[in-house]
Design an enzyme around this catalytic site. Sequence first.
Site, PDB file in Angstrom:
ATOM      1  N   HIS A   1       7.189   3.333  -5.351  1.00 33.30           N
ATOM      2  CA  HIS A   1       5.447   2.535  -5.934  1.00 33.30           C
ATOM      3  C   HIS A   1       6.630   2.204  -7.592  1.00 33.30           C
ATOM      4  O   HIS A   1       6.603   3.504  -7.992  1.00 33.30           O
ATOM      5  CB  HIS A   1       4.148   3.310  -6.236  1.00 33.30           C
ATOM      6  CG  HIS A   1       3.450   1.706  -7.242  1.00 33.30           C
ATOM      7  ND1 HIS A   1       2.454   2.802  -8.595  1.00 33.30           N
ATOM      8  CD2 HIS A   1       3.443   0.804  -6.900  1.00 33.30           C
ATOM      9  CE1 HIS A   1       2.524   1.986  -8.677  1.00 33.30           C
ATOM     10  NE2 HIS A   1       2.404   0.260  -8.268  1.00 33.30           N
TER      11      HIS A   1
ATOM     12  N   GLU B   1       0.064   4.700  -3.861  1.00 27.64           N
ATOM     13  CA  GLU B   1       0.397   4.640  -5.912  1.00 27.64           C
ATOM     14  C   GLU B   1      -1.432   4.958  -6.563  1.00 27.64           C
ATOM     15  O   GLU B   1      -0.518   5.512  -7.178  1.00 27.64           O
ATOM     16  CB  GLU B   1       0.590   3.371  -5.995  1.00 27.64           C
ATOM     17  CG  GLU B   1      -0.433   2.141  -5.589  1.00 27.64           C
ATOM     18  CD  GLU B   1      -0.184   1.081  -5.894  1.00 27.64           C
ATOM     19  OE1 GLU B   1       1.022   0.345  -4.881  1.00 27.64           O
ATOM     20  OE2 GLU B   1      -1.265   0.655  -6.776  1.00 27.64           O
TER      21      GLU B   1
ATOM     22  N   ASP C   1       5.386   8.241  -6.302  1.00 28.88           N
ATOM     23  CA  ASP C   1       4.772   7.431  -7.971  1.00 28.88           C
ATOM     24  C   ASP C   1       5.329   8.153  -9.071  1.00 28.88           C
ATOM     25  O   ASP C   1       4.283   9.536  -9.122  1.00 28.88           O
ATOM     26  CB  ASP C   1       3.256   7.269  -7.984  1.00 28.88           C
ATOM     27  CG  ASP C   1       2.523   6.117  -8.953  1.00 28.88           C
ATOM     28  OD1 ASP C   1       2.055   5.203  -8.701  1.00 28.88           O
ATOM     29  OD2 ASP C   1       3.173   6.597 -10.272  1.00 28.88           O
TER      30      ASP C   1
ATOM     31  N   GLU D   1      -0.483  -2.630   2.920  1.00 32.67           N
ATOM     32  CA  GLU D   1      -0.424  -1.563   1.807  1.00 32.67           C
ATOM     33  C   GLU D   1      -1.635  -1.360   1.309  1.00 32.67           C
ATOM     34  O   GLU D   1      -2.602  -1.894   1.047  1.00 32.67           O
ATOM     35  CB  GLU D   1       0.799  -1.695   0.867  1.00 32.67           C
ATOM     36  CG  GLU D   1       0.015  -1.041  -0.278  1.00 32.67           C
ATOM     37  CD  GLU D   1       1.572  -1.530  -1.717  1.00 32.67           C
ATOM     38  OE1 GLU D   1       2.494  -1.934  -0.619  1.00 32.67           O
ATOM     39  OE2 GLU D   1       1.339  -0.620  -2.645  1.00 32.67           O
TER      40      GLU D   1
ATOM     41  N   ASP E   1      -0.157  -6.192   0.223  1.00 36.34           N
ATOM     42  CA  ASP E   1      -0.723  -5.394  -0.217  1.00 36.34           C
ATOM     43  C   ASP E   1      -2.319  -6.048  -0.439  1.00 36.34           C
ATOM     44  O   ASP E   1      -3.137  -6.298  -0.825  1.00 36.34           O
ATOM     45  CB  ASP E   1      -0.210  -5.212  -1.495  1.00 36.34           C
ATOM     46  CG  ASP E   1      -0.388  -3.527  -2.555  1.00 36.34           C
ATOM     47  OD1 ASP E   1      -1.592  -3.341  -2.052  1.00 36.34           O
ATOM     48  OD2 ASP E   1       0.370  -3.433  -3.626  1.00 36.34           O
TER      49      ASP E   1
ATOM     50  N   LYS F   1       0.291 -10.336  -2.444  1.00 35.85           N
ATOM     51  CA  LYS F   1      -1.069  -9.271  -2.442  1.00 35.85           C
ATOM     52  C   LYS F   1      -1.998 -10.060  -1.583  1.00 35.85           C
ATOM     53  O   LYS F   1      -2.024 -11.901  -1.542  1.00 35.85           O
ATOM     54  CB  LYS F   1      -1.908  -9.173  -4.013  1.00 35.85           C
ATOM     55  CG  LYS F   1      -0.880  -8.895  -5.046  1.00 35.85           C
ATOM     56  CD  LYS F   1      -0.775  -7.134  -4.682  1.00 35.85           C
ATOM     57  CE  LYS F   1      -0.245  -5.690  -5.768  1.00 35.85           C
ATOM     58  NZ  LYS F   1      -0.371  -5.302  -5.369  1.00 35.85           N
TER      59      LYS F   1
END
Length: 446
Positions: free
Chosen positions: A355, A305, A328, A276, A250, A222
């Site tokens: 996702h 997502e 998703d 992402e 992400d 992240k």
Amino acid sequence: MVRGRITAVAVSDVRFPTSLGHHGSDAMHPDPDYSAAYVVIETDAHDGLKGYGLTFTLGKGTEVVVCAVNALSTHVVHKDMEEIVSNFRNFYRQLTSDGQLRWIGPEKGAVHLATAAILNAVWDLWAKQEEKPLWKLLVDMDPKQLLSCIDFRYITDALTEEEAYEILVNSLLGKKEREEQMLTHGYPAYTTSCAWLGYSDQQLKQLCTKALKDGWTRFKVKVGADLQDDIHRCRLIREMIGPGNILMLDANQRWEVKEAIEWVTKLAEFKPLWIEEPTSPDDILGHAAISKALAPLGIGVATGEQCHNKVIFKQLLQAKALSYLQIDSCRLGSVNENLAVLLMAKKFQIPVCPHAGGVGLCELVQHLILFDYIAISGNLENRMCEYVDHLHEHFKYPVIIRKACYMPPQHAGYSTEMKEDSTRKYQFPQGEVWQKLLSGHKIYLH
Ligand SMILES: C[C@H](O)[C@@H](O)[C@@H](O)[C@H](O)C(=O)O
Ligand SMILES: [Mg+2]
């Protein structure tokens, strides 16, 4: 054989206090409590079978989705299962096109999450009645039957029904072999469990060491809140996993378009495969600009997502705005809408990397990606499914990961059913876990 008339649709608000351990934290969602609006469908068939479905939420707001499920349930109760599945696109259209309810969508937001939860339960029940895992139910359908589940409204400028039919027919070649291959080796996965934004360096190192020992070779970290911290964490994780393993970033929608390009350029030395959700999930042209700017650095853009529906995916594909498409299972309108997106991705030759994580998302989406490989894409290049190591213990049929691959589920259904004990204890706010937390920790009252 599909059978029975639906007699009841029940929905509950099930929440897990994951924010306590910073699990699932990212640059935009620092304190998620992984939760679900959990649907149970019953019929008059006297076979004891029920359909279980869910959609994923982050705690607050689950009660809104629960209301939306109740509002939609008038379209479901008293319906015949045979009638639903024999003209599934029609039923899908009915749920998404209620002349009054669609005003609070359409096909987006709480009402669409509710559609997903309900339809996931219908698919679970259908697969159980056919005594097959959902992926196998799909694999065994012929192209015409698969197409009859998809509502092509608003995507025919990108993919016609005839083109979709051709894709499915062409992919019949080698289908049996690919099914065997999946049963033996499983579908490749990557892990997000090591590097949530709220984890300390020490925790990150510990989890990464364990993941490497368990055979993981693809890791997502992240980023997006603080550039210096991102550089520090990316360096740490790259050093741990070495140059040969794969790293993904992400940002969970944190940046402006220009900011995204500048920020990711500064992280390029860590050789990420993708960035992402660099910016708003609705900004198709923004994603296109970021994709174009980062392509020379060898960094692709991944998103999905929080893409509300197939129209957003269509435009992302048309605008060449993404290099990795993340379906998703609980945000799109269940299997029906995901089938449409999988077929569009095939036509535009963009790899699908679903996702997962949350609560139950791994359990559900594994079925879709197995089907995609066996009956649509026939390709594993640049493809992998997300895996997150939380909350599987609450499911009756949890995912099985072997050598960093999802092994095809064998039980009938969509793997959506949670353990009764878990849904009771984690029911919000009456369940015993929440009663304790709410009385002891004021923090949960905000
Ligand atoms: C709030 C959630 O944990 C997200 O951070 C998570 O879904 C994430 O974006 C992911 O890609 O797994
Ligand atoms: Mg993400």
